[in-house]
Design an enzyme around this catalytic site. Structure first.
Site, PDB file in Angstrom:
ATOM      1  CE  LYS A 118       5.718   0.383 -17.697  1.00 29.33           C
ATOM      2  NZ  LYS A 118       6.120  -0.671 -16.882  1.00 29.33           N
ATOM      3  CE  LYS A 201       0.442  -0.851 -13.978  1.00 26.86           C
ATOM      4  NZ  LYS A 201       1.215  -1.818 -12.964  1.00 26.86           N
ATOM      5  CE  LYS A 204       6.364  -7.555 -12.312  1.00 25.43           C
ATOM      6  NZ  LYS A 204       6.484  -7.016 -13.777  1.00 25.43           N
TER       7      LYS A 204
END
Ligand code: ATP
Ligand code: MG
Length: 341
Positions: A118, A201, A204
């Site tokens: 991230k 992956k 959202k």
């Protein structure tokens, strides 16, 4: 102490960091629904404190919190059977997280692959919260003495860290207070991949809408996204072994299996030897069949946000009834003076 000394209790959560995806449904919500019943007490949470580890516009956060709650309710989370609430309404989560920040070691945090993914190249510019987030997640779970945590594959490392924190706390204070929680990661759909890049992956918060299926997508959008989903030129193999080194093909077969509640091999019994021109529309039909009733119900619920808020408020009260005594016992174990009782 044996793990089974604790009441069998499930805790799990989803961040309101955007709209729900098929990954959230298959990896989490669908299984949460199935775990409701006599075997477990079930506690499900919209983890809004986790969402703000990256910037959230306040109006969007408020909307996404209700939307995630609506997605859980529409999928079959029953507020009579489960405790459903949003994290910010139970301050004990943030309090226990601070205590765990002082138990977890920097070296453990540095191993968390999700932070690395991230944060990317910009780690210095990320919030301290993004780095510390697994410690808040451990607090979420251990505040309920949860024994089982159904999550997608991507969260396995964080549940393992939760066990490390529980173990270190128990060891340092010479108690058997926190359980060693089990991650529950079973069946296909535990790692739904990005439709445009089978090495990532589905998320959202991913960049492009075309890389994911949202639970609120209509039939045409689902069909279009699957038609454009990346695949390879080969036809479908006759057995699961034939999907080795074919991540995009494997992903679509696993999505089909998870939606239909069958094994990937059964999917290939039916479609082995067929091309994508036949499989993708069949998958689109199946996804629409399963998701359309949920998204219709989500829209209905979102028209009456007060009802959602009332459910979250009741859930928060029930959550506190479990969480606050556990937090208080934690304070006592650690030696805090609490003379206001
Ligand atoms: P974000 O991009 O903001 O991290 P997310 O889609 O990863 O969002 P989370 O709120 O982080 O969603 O995770 C909620 C739950 O959904 C977790 O149990 C997680 O393991 C599961 N999950 C998320 N993505 C997937 C996926 N692609 N496949 C299976 N499960 C998933
Ligand atoms: Mg995530």
């Amino acid at each position: 102490m044996a793990d089974n000394a604790f009441t069998p209790r499930v805790f799990s959560g989803i961040k309101p960091s955007g709209g729900l995806t098929l990954g959230n449904y298959l990896g989490a919500i669908k299984r949460w629904v199935n775990m409701q019943g006599p075997d477990f007490e079930t506690v499900y949470c919209v983890v809004d404190l986790h969402a703000i580890t990256v910037w959230q516009d306040p109006a969007e956060l408020r909307h996404a919190t209700r939307e995630v709650a609506a997605g859980m309710l529409a999928s079959g989370i029953d507020p009579e059977k489960s405790i459903l609430f949003n994290q910010a309404q139970v301050p004990a989560h943030a309090e226990l997280a601070w205590l765990f920040n002082c138990v977890a070691r920097l070296g453990w945090m540095n191993r968390m692959t999700q932070f690395k993914e991230k944060a990317g190249k910009n780690a210095e510019k990320q919030s301290l919260g993004l780095y510390a987030y697994p410690s808040l997640m451990a607090a979420d779970i251990l505040l309920y003495h949860a024994t089982h945590v159904p999550v997608g594959e991507d969260q396995k490392q964080h549940v393992e860290l939760t066990r490390d924190i529980a173990q270190k706390f128990n060891h340092d204070y010479g108690v058997d207070f926190f359980p060693l929680t089990e991650p529950v990661i079973e069946g296909p759909g535990m790692r739904v991949m990005n439709l445009r890049d089978g090495s990532k992956k589905m998320s959202k918060s991913g960049e492009s809408d075309m890389e994911r299926i949202n639970m609120t997508d209509d039939a045409d959008t689902i069909a279009k996204k699957l038609r454009k989903a990346r695949t390879d030129p080969e036809e479908l193999p006759v057995s699961f072994d034939g999907l080795k080194n074919r991540p995009e093909a494997k992903n679509l077969v696993e999505i089909y299996a998870a939606l239909a509640d069958i094994t990937p091999d059964s999917v290939l019994n039916e479609y082995g030897g067929e091309g994508w021109g036949k499989f993708k529309p069949a998958l689109a039909d199946l996804a629409v069949e399963k998701l359309a009733p949920i998204s219709t119900e989500m829209k209905r619920l979102l028209d009456t946000p007060d009802e959602i808020d009332a459910i979250l408020a009741r859930g928060a009260e029930k959550a506190e009834a479990i969480a606050n005594p556990i937090l208080e016992r934690t304070f006592d174990i650690m030696g805090f003076v609490r003379s206001r009782r």
